[in-house]
Enzyme design. Structure first.
Site, PDB file in Angstrom:
ATOM      1  N   GLU B 150       0.831  -1.215   0.000  1.00  0.00           N
ATOM      2  CA  GLU B 150       0.000   0.000   0.000  1.00  0.00           C
ATOM      3  C   GLU B 150       0.862   1.262   0.000  1.00  0.00           C
ATOM      4  OE1 GLU B 150      -2.440  -1.246   3.403  1.00  0.00           O
ATOM      5  OE2 GLU B 150      -4.172  -0.756   2.159  1.00  0.00           O
ATOM      6  N   GLU B 172      -4.203  -9.353   3.483  1.00  0.00           N
ATOM      7  CA  GLU B 172      -5.015  -9.075   4.672  1.00  0.00           C
ATOM      8  C   GLU B 172      -6.225  -9.991   4.778  1.00  0.00           C
ATOM      9  OE1 GLU B 172      -3.601  -6.774   2.845  1.00  0.00           O
ATOM     10  OE2 GLU B 172      -2.945  -5.070   4.050  1.00  0.00           O
TER      11      GLU B 172
END
Lengths: 561, 561
Positions: B150, B172
């Site tokens: 990210e 995730e």
């Protein structure tokens, strides 16, 4: 949190989304030429679940199922109606909003799905106005609180009685520690464009706003004294009817869907649902029509509710709603189809040719809404494009709505059906926008407009697995050797993941690009409401939703996050 | 949920947002002409809290505070740098993302605010590229997982080493039952425009994607073999530097802010914070400069960090972050100002006149980001426009950022200061967009463009309370008789409401109208992540976040909602 503490009323074991006017318990629909009146008259003892009374025109999912049905009937059974007057049959009460005891006693999943369906219903009012010219005038004769005012916000025009007492209010924050989450906050700012600080004052004022201030703050469109109310309604209805471009016709009858339910299946005429509760999978198979479309619109009208595209859309809608609201453990919905793409494309071509006919238009608008319902369904959506399938035109949208699609490359051993093909039609390029305003192909091909053009060049052609993958129309193309194993591994893996993280993942990946008021309602507003629906300050033992009406004040954890 | 189980390391009792390169524990910033290199080299034992180690370049808020500082210094101290190369000092590891033990042991409020700050930092990279021409090239030399990837997504260009092992991943969902919530999902679909079904596959593939597929799927911009890596980096850096329009200059030094903290106050040079923990209020008072702006840009540069608009912005930013992350029980922030509007307007005019000078531009861009930080602060924001205040130009933005504003009409009994005035400057009409892309006045006047024009006609004039209310610039104008009582009642009422419902209310009402990638990150993505951060499947005793690394598998409630 109370988990499904509620029992369905009358010993039922599933929520049923079918309704018909003769059986309505909460609404009265009356037609008078171009004007229809829908009277809200909620039966206190007609709750969907046991354990609460629907006082003061408060509602639960059952009330909203009838409301959605009434609107659907106006579109198909009464195409000459141009204005719907939505009002209350109760004295000095329009609607008290979602029933609080129902909410307080519902599982988190029911609350979330209740809000989703009510949101879809309110969106349907706006869709009817924008695309069918069916305008709604809402008459508020007394209290319109919370979900009551949110229902009014879906109308084109709101008339508030100016009697010193009738008011509109969004008291969720001060009274219940939740949000006006059925579109309320978003429609305030984005539809009615209420100034944000006034919206803040309004949403924190329990008693709401009445009279001229409600007009000045843009909360309603006009006020009328009680003595002039009926005159004003009649005038406004006439004006809106005069300006409506609605295409008139004689209407058809929406016969009840025939369904056969067994513990692990639901059978419709063109849709089969198989429920595999052990593996947490539902399969929905869509079948093409038995015959080609008729030659004329008159024949289409004569077919009525059994006209294939209409019947299929209604059956699919019912199947999605049934799984959403009754089968919480289903992790993924596998979409399959069976039949001939040529037939599917022929119906798309028929509807395209007769797109100016009221019924053709309504059928295509219904498909748009059903496909949006699918986009908004919080289950993994998988399309399986296999030999013998007919994912063409409108049905191909389901492939593009899927989180992933698998296409079978070649023939299956021992199966003589022709290899799987996909076909595109004009309807894939604009007719069925998602809630974000883009078509599913546009959403898919955000990176390169050229991909969209390459797909458009194949309009009407049969696209095999290899080409479909090259064009980016499917996720994977697999041959007979890999198909079973790959799918098994994928589905096992998928159901091993946390259902919540999948809900969040899919809600983000499905909606790339722009947002609209509609998509903001389902994203910004609903996601915050769902968060609040998990917070002890709302739903804990001492939370406001649980303590409402108990005489005890809620106790809040004061920490902001 | 663990509630603030963590203790800050080194006996500290507040999170401190100040940093400076000489004290960095986790980053090394090196400047070489137009190219800067920022090396991530996280000190395992340098965690902000006790109880975890920051292995494999995983990060916590402390690591991100230094990262944000490094970027700010590049903007102000090194304006000739055109390209930042962001890379890891660790072998075969770029960054393993947010530290999982830190997350698992954090309170819900810390998790939410940690994500908010890290989102703001990543947005700041994109802001630096778009508005200052400072491009970021991210070099991934090994694992870039979760928050690690990210971080890379915030860069303009991502180079992945093609060594058969280096990969990008968003694990995730499969590993932790939460989302790639630091912009990950939104940047995949909206920035990199990864096809949604590929994004689905990518986000559910624990081991991620490497090599050419990462390019083909648009996850990185290019791959380079290890042997050619340094050559490719140098080439790319040169190319990006050549195309950068960055305005060069000599830079100024961002001296540490001087703060004096007592239990109930923080004093800066131009900002005072008063904390009233009993009534759960913070007051932030902003003061105008002691003198008029200098005559020349050279003098501005000579003032450096003590140039009033810059110092005020940094102090305000620090104050907001301090309250957000250390004072969770504060329900509302009351903004006041003190000084002369003429001085404030003179600085705005100076910056406008010299808008092409690099420092003037950077100062205004900093104000834009600080004001956005305020919009994103989950506390009720109230502006009190009183006699002796100076809410003019840039400072007037705070009035428009507030959920409500109160303006004092006339003189206060026993107070000889002149009645309150507001003044607008050109900067209120385009310079400071919110994250939704609209200015605060545009967001305020969504209903009628004419309101915006009426406000613009008053540019530079002193607007008194009555006129400000007529123009819709403030919520309420109150005289001496009503002021104290009205405010007391409002603030009492506000703090009696559920903090969660206020968070949701404000997050919706503040952002009417369009959404952008940035606002989608804070709305759609963050709201879903916050929901998941409350769900037992993630944070419960048997949830994935708690069980990660324990050797025990998580146990999930299989129901979808």
């Amino acid at each position: 949190m109370v988990e499904d503490a509620r029992k369905l009323a009358n010993g039922r074991d599933r929520i049923d989304f079918s309704a018909e006017p003769a059986r309505y318990r909460h609404w009265k629909l009356a037609i008078d030429g171009e004007i229809a009146t829908l009277l809200m008259d909620v039966d206190e003892n007609g709750g969907l679940f046991e354990g609460y009374q629907l006082k003061l025109n408060s509602y639960d999912l059952g009330v909203d199922i009838e409301l959605a049905d009434a609107l659907l009937r106006l579109r198909f059974e009464h195409p000459s109606v141009k204005v719907l007057v939505l009002r209350s049959a109760k004295n000095r009460v329009f609607c008290a909003g979602a029933n609080i005891r129902m909410l307080a006693g519902s599982s988190h999943a029911h609350k979330v799905n209740f809000c989703k369906f009510t949101n879809e219903t309110r969106n349907a009012f706006e869709d009817a106005s924008e695309f069918s010219g069916l305008r709604t005038i809402c008459v508020i004769n007394g209290t319109a609180a919370g979900g009551g005012y949110e229902l009014a916000l879906a109308a084109d025009h709101i008339i508030l009685v100016d009697d010193g007492s009738a008011s509109v209010a969004l008291p969720e924050v001060p009274l219940l520690a939740v949000l006006p989450g059925t579109g309320g906050l978003t429609r305030l700012t984005d539809k009615r464009k209420v100034r944000r600080d006034r919206a803040d004052v309004f949403c924190t004022t329990e008693e709401g706003v009445k009279g001229k201030r409600a007009v000045e703050w843009r909360l309603v469109d006009e006020v009328a004294p009680s003595t002039r109310l009926e005159t004003v309604i009649a005038e406004r209805a006439r004006e809106f009817a005069e300006k409506s471009p609605r295409l008139a016709g004689d209407g058809i009858v929406l016969e009840p869907l025939r369904r056969q339910r067994t513990p692990d299946a639901i059978e419709y005429a063109f849709v089969s649902v198989a429920l595999d509760t052990k593996d947490r999978l539902a399969s929905i198979t869509l079948r093409s029509a038995d015959s080609l479309p008729p030659a004329t619109v008159e024949e289409m009208v004569a077919f009525g509710a059994s006209f294939w595209p209409l019947q299929l859309a209604r059956e699919l809608d019912d199947a999605i709603l049934d799984i959403r609201n009754n089968e919480f453990e289903i992790a993924a919905i596998l979409f399959k189809s069976s039949g001939t793409s040529e037939t599917v494309l022929a119906y798309d071509a028929f509807l395209e040719e007769h797109r100016e006919h009221w019924l053709a238009r309504e059928i295509r608008l219904l498909w748009k809404r059903v496909l949006k319902r699918l986009d908004m369904t919080s289950r993994t959506i998988v399309a399986l494009v296999e030999p013998g399938s007919c994912f063409a035109g409108t049905l191909a949208e389901i492939v593009f709505a899927a989180d992933r699609s698998y296409m079978f490359d070649g023939e299956r051993d021992g199966d003589n059906r022709a290899p799987a093909k996909i076909a595109l039609a004009k309807c894939n390029f604009g007719l069925y926008p998602m809630s974000n305003g883009l078509t599913r192909l546009q959403s898919r091909f955000l990176a390169d407009q050229g991909d969209l053009e390459r797909a458009r060049e194949k309009l009407g052609e049969s696209i095999d697995a290899e080409e479909a993958q090259e064009l980016g129309l499917v996720t994977f193309s697999l041959d007979d050797i890999d198909w079973d194993d790959e799918l098994r591994v994928f589905l096992e893996e998928r159901r091993s993941f946390s259902p919540d993280s999948l809900t969040g993942l899919e809600a983000n990946l499905r909606f790339g690009g722009p947002e609209t008021m509609e998509s903001k309602i389902f994203a910004r507003l609903s996601a915050w409401q769902n968060w609040i629906f998990q917070r002890p300050n709302a739903v804990g033992e001492e939370g406001a939703l649980r303590r409402y009406g108990s005489g005890q004040k809620p106790v809040f954890d004061p920490r902001r996050v």
